[in-house]
Design a protein around this motif. Structure first.
Motif, PDB file in Angstrom:
ATOM      1  N   ASP A   1      45.114  45.973  57.715  1.00 46.91           N
ATOM      2  CA  ASP A   1      43.920  46.618  57.153  1.00 46.91           C
ATOM      3  C   ASP A   1      43.841  46.420  55.642  1.00 46.91           C
ATOM      4  OD1 ASP A   1      43.038  47.507  59.602  1.00 46.91           O
ATOM      5  OD2 ASP A   1      43.697  49.582  59.319  1.00 46.91           O
ATOM      6  N   THR A   2      44.974  46.539  54.970  1.00 44.09           N
ATOM      7  CA  THR A   2      45.005  46.325  53.518  1.00 44.09           C
ATOM      8  C   THR A   2      44.522  44.924  53.176  1.00 44.09           C
ATOM      9  OG1 THR A   2      46.816  47.892  53.200  1.00 44.09           O
ATOM     10  CG2 THR A   2      46.507  46.243  51.484  1.00 44.09           C
ATOM     11  N   ASP A   3      45.037  43.956  53.886  1.00 44.94           N
ATOM     12  CA  ASP A   3      44.662  42.575  53.601  1.00 44.94           C
ATOM     13  C   ASP A   3      43.191  42.316  53.895  1.00 44.94           C
ATOM     14  OD1 ASP A   3      45.525  39.833  52.829  1.00 44.94           O
ATOM     15  OD2 ASP A   3      44.773  39.407  54.837  1.00 44.94           O
ATOM     16  N   LEU A   4      42.710  42.803  55.037  1.00 48.08           N
ATOM     17  CA  LEU A   4      41.306  42.565  55.397  1.00 48.08           C
ATOM     18  C   LEU A   4      40.359  43.241  54.407  1.00 48.08           C
ATOM     19  CD1 LEU A   4      41.487  42.946  59.296  1.00 48.08           C
ATOM     20  CD2 LEU A   4      41.301  40.824  57.970  1.00 48.08           C
ATOM     21  N   ALA A   5      40.678  44.477  54.006  1.00 52.28           N
ATOM     22  CA  ALA A   5      39.814  45.194  53.060  1.00 52.28           C
ATOM     23  C   ALA A   5      39.849  44.531  51.680  1.00 52.28           C
ATOM     24  CB  ALA A   5      40.228  46.661  52.960  1.00 52.28           C
ATOM     25  N   ALA A   6      41.029  44.110  51.235  1.00 50.00           N
ATOM     26  CA  ALA A   6      41.134  43.446  49.927  1.00 50.00           C
ATOM     27  C   ALA A   6      40.354  42.137  49.934  1.00 50.00           C
ATOM     28  CB  ALA A   6      42.598  43.185  49.583  1.00 50.00           C
ATOM     29  N   PHE A   7      40.461  41.398  51.016  1.00 48.28           N
ATOM     30  CA  PHE A   7      39.713  40.143  51.108  1.00 48.28           C
ATOM     31  C   PHE A   7      38.206  40.418  51.149  1.00 48.28           C
ATOM     32  CE2 PHE A   7      38.076  36.299  53.201  1.00 48.28           C
ATOM     33  CZ  PHE A   7      38.581  35.361  52.312  1.00 48.28           C
ATOM     34  N   HIS A   8      37.802  41.519  51.780  1.00 42.94           N
ATOM     35  CA  HIS A   8      36.382  41.889  51.815  1.00 42.94           C
ATOM     36  C   HIS A   8      35.881  42.214  50.402  1.00 42.94           C
ATOM     37  CE1 HIS A   8      32.678  43.235  53.661  1.00 42.94           C
ATOM     38  NE2 HIS A   8      32.739  44.343  52.945  1.00 42.94           N
ATOM     39  N   VAL A   9      36.675  42.937  49.627  1.00 39.30           N
ATOM     40  CA  VAL A   9      36.306  43.232  48.230  1.00 39.30           C
ATOM     41  C   VAL A   9      36.107  41.914  47.485  1.00 39.30           C
ATOM     42  CG1 VAL A   9      37.160  44.143  46.023  1.00 39.30           C
ATOM     43  CG2 VAL A   9      37.454  45.469  48.103  1.00 39.30           C
ATOM     44  N   PHE A  10      37.066  41.021  47.617  1.00 37.63           N
ATOM     45  CA  PHE A  10      37.010  39.744  46.930  1.00 37.63           C
ATOM     46  C   PHE A  10      35.765  38.945  47.320  1.00 37.63           C
ATOM     47  CE2 PHE A  10      38.270  35.200  46.751  1.00 37.63           C
ATOM     48  CZ  PHE A  10      38.475  35.096  45.396  1.00 37.63           C
ATOM     49  N   SER A  11      35.496  38.847  48.611  1.00 28.88           N
ATOM     50  CA  SER A  11      34.348  38.054  49.054  1.00 28.88           C
ATOM     51  C   SER A  11      33.038  38.692  48.626  1.00 28.88           C
ATOM     52  CB  SER A  11      34.386  37.817  50.566  1.00 28.88           C
ATOM     53  OG  SER A  11      34.353  39.024  51.262  1.00 28.88           O
ATOM     54  N   ARG A  12      32.946  40.035  48.610  1.00 26.82           N
ATOM     55  CA  ARG A  12      31.717  40.694  48.162  1.00 26.82           C
ATOM     56  C   ARG A  12      31.500  40.483  46.655  1.00 26.82           C
ATOM     57  NH1 ARG A  12      29.042  44.406  51.776  1.00 26.82           N
ATOM     58  NH2 ARG A  12      27.613  44.628  50.045  1.00 26.82           N
ATOM     59  N   LEU A  13      32.579  40.478  45.893  1.00 26.53           N
ATOM     60  CA  LEU A  13      32.442  40.231  44.451  1.00 26.53           C
ATOM     61  C   LEU A  13      31.972  38.800  44.188  1.00 26.53           C
ATOM     62  CD1 LEU A  13      35.565  42.044  42.974  1.00 26.53           C
ATOM     63  CD2 LEU A  13      33.169  42.626  42.564  1.00 26.53           C
ATOM     64  N   ILE A  14      32.470  37.854  44.972  1.00 26.51           N
ATOM     65  CA  ILE A  14      32.045  36.459  44.799  1.00 26.51           C
ATOM     66  C   ILE A  14      30.551  36.304  45.131  1.00 26.51           C
ATOM     67  CG2 ILE A  14      32.262  34.146  45.810  1.00 26.51           C
ATOM     68  CD1 ILE A  14      35.232  34.548  45.892  1.00 26.51           C
ATOM     69  N   GLU A  15      30.084  37.041  46.138  1.00 24.23           N
ATOM     70  CA  GLU A  15      28.659  36.965  46.509  1.00 24.23           C
ATOM     71  C   GLU A  15      27.754  37.428  45.387  1.00 24.23           C
ATOM     72  OE1 GLU A  15      28.126  39.386  49.968  1.00 24.23           O
ATOM     73  OE2 GLU A  15      29.371  38.108  51.222  1.00 24.23           O
ATOM     74  N   ARG A  16      28.213  38.340  44.580  1.00 31.05           N
ATOM     75  CA  ARG A  16      27.377  38.898  43.518  1.00 31.05           C
ATOM     76  C   ARG A  16      27.253  37.869  42.438  1.00 31.05           C
ATOM     77  NH1 ARG A  16      24.340  42.637  44.530  1.00 31.05           N
ATOM     78  NH2 ARG A  16      25.003  44.592  43.777  1.00 31.05           N
TER      79      ARG A  16
ATOM     80  N   ILE B   1      30.709  41.137  36.381  1.00 34.50           N
ATOM     81  CA  ILE B   1      31.415  40.771  37.607  1.00 34.50           C
ATOM     82  C   ILE B   1      32.408  39.635  37.386  1.00 34.50           C
ATOM     83  CG2 ILE B   1      31.090  39.686  39.867  1.00 34.50           C
ATOM     84  CD1 ILE B   1      30.613  42.593  39.927  1.00 34.50           C
ATOM     85  N   LEU B   2      32.025  38.606  36.653  1.00 39.94           N
ATOM     86  CA  LEU B   2      32.904  37.449  36.493  1.00 39.94           C
ATOM     87  C   LEU B   2      34.244  37.824  35.860  1.00 39.94           C
ATOM     88  CD1 LEU B   2      33.272  34.466  37.001  1.00 39.94           C
ATOM     89  CD2 LEU B   2      32.169  34.026  34.807  1.00 39.94           C
ATOM     90  N   PRO B   3      34.259  38.522  34.722  1.00 41.72           N
ATOM     91  CA  PRO B   3      35.562  38.919  34.173  1.00 41.72           C
ATOM     92  C   PRO B   3      36.320  39.862  35.109  1.00 41.72           C
ATOM     93  CG  PRO B   3      33.828  39.270  32.550  1.00 41.72           C
ATOM     94  CD  PRO B   3      33.169  38.872  33.825  1.00 41.72           C
TER      95      PRO B   3
ATOM     96  N   LEU C   1      36.131  39.923  38.372  1.00 44.23           N
ATOM     97  CA  LEU C   1      36.643  39.091  39.461  1.00 44.23           C
ATOM     98  C   LEU C   1      37.899  38.340  39.014  1.00 44.23           C
ATOM     99  CD1 LEU C   1      36.298  37.958  42.309  1.00 44.23           C
ATOM    100  CD2 LEU C   1      34.762  36.242  41.353  1.00 44.23           C
ATOM    101  N   GLN C   2      37.882  37.817  37.792  1.00 49.86           N
ATOM    102  CA  GLN C   2      39.048  37.110  37.273  1.00 49.86           C
ATOM    103  C   GLN C   2      40.241  38.048  37.117  1.00 49.86           C
ATOM    104  OE1 GLN C   2      37.328  35.409  33.751  1.00 49.86           O
ATOM    105  NE2 GLN C   2      36.635  33.580  34.810  1.00 49.86           N
ATOM    106  N   LEU C   3      39.954  39.313  36.834  1.00 48.32           N
ATOM    107  CA  LEU C   3      41.018  40.296  36.675  1.00 48.32           C
ATOM    108  C   LEU C   3      41.681  40.633  38.009  1.00 48.32           C
ATOM    109  CD1 LEU C   3      42.440  42.441  34.811  1.00 48.32           C
ATOM    110  CD2 LEU C   3      40.630  44.001  35.542  1.00 48.32           C
ATOM    111  N   ILE C   4      40.891  40.857  39.031  1.00 49.14           N
ATOM    112  CA  ILE C   4      41.429  41.329  40.302  1.00 49.14           C
ATOM    113  C   ILE C   4      41.812  40.197  41.252  1.00 49.14           C
ATOM    114  CG2 ILE C   4      39.253  41.604  41.538  1.00 49.14           C
ATOM    115  CD1 ILE C   4      40.376  44.324  42.496  1.00 49.14           C
ATOM    116  N   LYS C   5      41.260  39.030  41.058  1.00 49.75           N
ATOM    117  CA  LYS C   5      41.494  37.892  41.961  1.00 49.75           C
ATOM    118  C   LYS C   5      42.982  37.570  42.155  1.00 49.75           C
ATOM    119  CE  LYS C   5      40.306  32.993  42.443  1.00 49.75           C
ATOM    120  NZ  LYS C   5      39.548  31.891  41.852  1.00 49.75           N
ATOM    121  N   PRO C   6      43.794  37.500  41.098  1.00 46.29           N
ATOM    122  CA  PRO C   6      45.207  37.158  41.314  1.00 46.29           C
ATOM    123  C   PRO C   6      45.948  38.160  42.214  1.00 46.29           C
ATOM    124  CG  PRO C   6      44.647  36.925  39.000  1.00 46.29           C
ATOM    125  CD  PRO C   6      43.473  37.577  39.665  1.00 46.29           C
TER     126      PRO C   6
END
Length: 194
Positions: free
Chosen positions: A179-194, A51-53, A55-60
């Protein structure tokens, strides 16, 4: 399977052999269950370590899209009004009619005026979301996968908007962009939770 076979043989035995075979069957069953639990744990542990790598890949990409939206929204509407708009949109189940006609017109103008740059950001984001879905697969976290597909769907729908300045075009552009922004932010926040 071996446990069941030993249990069946034990059924037809008596005395010492029956007790021994029943104990053997339960031991085999316990070892099999323990192996399953260990394999599932190791599989989840291996995925979590990826997850960490990832997350670093998709975060930017997520941040770049999100920040571009926020910058433009804050510049046009001001921070409190823009946040209130997005909240109102979310509270109404993603209905663009929750935004006033003036808000929709302004947001549409913001999107259309920088469409080429925004679509470049969306292309990059969509590519990384595809990779994310392939890497995580169906077994990791259905919530992340759902948000990933929701975001990709919103990007696809946004690309189909004709941007012809009609009311329908404005509604769809606002809906799919938020919707794009909200869903992308949801992906990001779920990855951080893991």
């Amino acid at each position: 399977l071996l446990s069941i076979l030993v249990g069946i043989i034990a059924y037809y035995q008596s005395g010492f052999w029956q007790a021994l075979l029943i104990n053997l069957a339960t031991t085999i069953l316990a070892v099999a269950l323990a192996l399953i639990v260990v394999n599932v744990y190791l599989d989840m542990s291996a995925k979590k370590s990826a997850i960490l790598p990832l997350l670093q890949l998709i975060k930017p990409s997520i941040q770049e899209h999100h920040n571009a939206l926020l910058r433009k929204g804050y510049d046009r509407f001001g921070k409190p009004q823009f946040q209130e708009m997005v909240k109102r949109y979310s509270d109404n189940g993603g209905d663009p009619l929750a935004l006033t006609p003036q808000e929709r017109d302004t947001l549409y103008t913001v999107i259309k005026s920088d469409k080429d740059h925004l679509f470049q950001l969306l292309d990059r984001l969509e590519g990384e979301l595809k990779e994310l879905a392939l890497i995580l697969g169906w077994t990791f976290d259905p919530g992340i996968l759902k948000a990933t597909f929701s975001c990709r769907y919103a990007i696809t729908k946004l690309r189909l908007v004709p941007f012809n300045d009609s009311d329908g075009s404005k509604l769809k552009a606002c809906e799919h962009f938020i919707d794009t922004d909200l869903a992308a932010f949801h992906v990001f926040s779920r990855l951080i939770e893991r």
